[in-house]
Design a protein around this motif. Structure first.
Motif, PDB file in Angstrom:
ATOM      1  N   ALA A 114      20.828  58.946  64.040  1.00  0.00           N
ATOM      2  CA  ALA A 114      21.589  60.190  64.341  1.00  0.00           C
ATOM      3  C   ALA A 114      20.416  61.265  64.834  1.00  0.00           C
ATOM      4  O   ALA A 114      20.672  62.216  65.597  1.00  0.00           O
ATOM      5  CB  ALA A 114      21.990  60.697  62.932  1.00  0.00           C
ATOM      6  N   THR A 147      29.460  55.266  67.036  1.00  0.00           N
ATOM      7  CA  THR A 147      28.877  56.420  67.205  1.00  0.00           C
ATOM      8  C   THR A 147      30.168  57.573  66.961  1.00  0.00           C
ATOM      9  O   THR A 147      29.952  58.402  66.564  1.00  0.00           O
ATOM     10  CB  THR A 147      28.143  56.295  68.756  1.00  0.00           C
ATOM     11  OG1 THR A 147      27.165  55.423  68.826  1.00  0.00           O
ATOM     12  CG2 THR A 147      27.749  57.731  68.844  1.00  0.00           C
ATOM     13  N   TYR A 150      30.865  57.793  63.502  1.00  0.00           N
ATOM     14  CA  TYR A 150      29.999  58.737  62.791  1.00  0.00           C
ATOM     15  C   TYR A 150      30.429  59.935  62.960  1.00  0.00           C
ATOM     16  O   TYR A 150      30.413  60.736  62.416  1.00  0.00           O
ATOM     17  CB  TYR A 150      28.591  58.026  63.116  1.00  0.00           C
ATOM     18  CG  TYR A 150      27.576  58.774  62.499  1.00  0.00           C
ATOM     19  CD1 TYR A 150      27.127  58.163  61.318  1.00  0.00           C
ATOM     20  CD2 TYR A 150      27.165  60.127  62.961  1.00  0.00           C
ATOM     21  CE1 TYR A 150      25.783  59.006  60.571  1.00  0.00           C
ATOM     22  CE2 TYR A 150      26.123  60.857  62.281  1.00  0.00           C
ATOM     23  CZ  TYR A 150      25.560  60.119  61.094  1.00  0.00           C
ATOM     24  OH  TYR A 150      24.367  60.763  60.518  1.00  0.00           O
TER      25      TYR A 150
END
Length: 194
Positions: A114, A147, A150
């Motif tokens: 991240a 991604t 997330y």
């Protein structure tokens, strides 16, 4: 010197040894002025192009032209993997919001988490700005989907609408040539026909 120039061209994606060699010999034998112009343009770009302080795309200024454009809505934020994704979306003329560039996708095996994608910056932006919709425009790969998932989970704490760009059969495409994953995405992302 020629070999180091060959190796420098091989650093470009999709350029192998033979293609690099053709570039080098073309510039040295037929277009030395073009070679000097290429070298100058590369040096200028390496010295002056940086990341936009707001959206992280490539820009010659502190803020890119999209971020400084008052005609664009700041309530929509489209999340993309690369600056070239912005270029593709802008060519459509269909989007009038702003962007956030990840410069990649989550890949723990490659050491990309991240922090490397600037997701802490994105979270701060969501805390301090009045974003109403996040449009997830990551690629339709496993890494792109992870991604997007997330980011979606991160955005839920802010009560922001989260949408995903549609994936499926392209205009002019034929079903018989589409792979099963594309067909599955097209079916699951279907909408009412008016």
């Amino acid at each position: 010197m020629i070999e180091s120039l060959n190796q420098a061209f091989c650093a470009l994606p999709g350029v192998g040894k033979k293609t690099a060699q053709r570039f080098v010999y073309h510039l040295l034998e037929r277009d030395r002025n073009g070679g000097f112009e290429l070298a100058k343009a590369l040096v200028d770009a390496m010295e002056h192009v940086k990341h936009c302080a707001s959206c992280r795309t490539l820009s010659e200024k502190e803020l890119c032209n999209i971020c400084t454009n008052n005609n664009r809505t700041s309530t929509q934020l489209c999340i993309v993997e690369t600056p070239t994704d912005i270029h593709a979306i802008e060519q459509s003329g269909a989007y009038k919001g702003k962007y956030f560039v990840l410069s990649g996708y989550l890949s723990p095996i490659d050491g990309i988490g991240a922090a490397e994608l600037g997701l802490d910056e994105l979270e701060q932006k969501l805390r301090t700005q009045s974003v109403e919709e996040i449009i997830l425009a990551t690629n339709a790969t496993i890494e792109g989907e992870v991604t997007a998932h997330y980011i979606s989970n991160m955005c839920k704490q802010f009560n922001i609408r989260i949408t995903r760009i549609a994936h499926g059969i392209p205009i002019g495409g034929e079903l018989e040539y589409a792979d099963i994953n594309t067909i599955a995405h097209a079916l699951s992302g279907r909408k009412d026909y008016d």
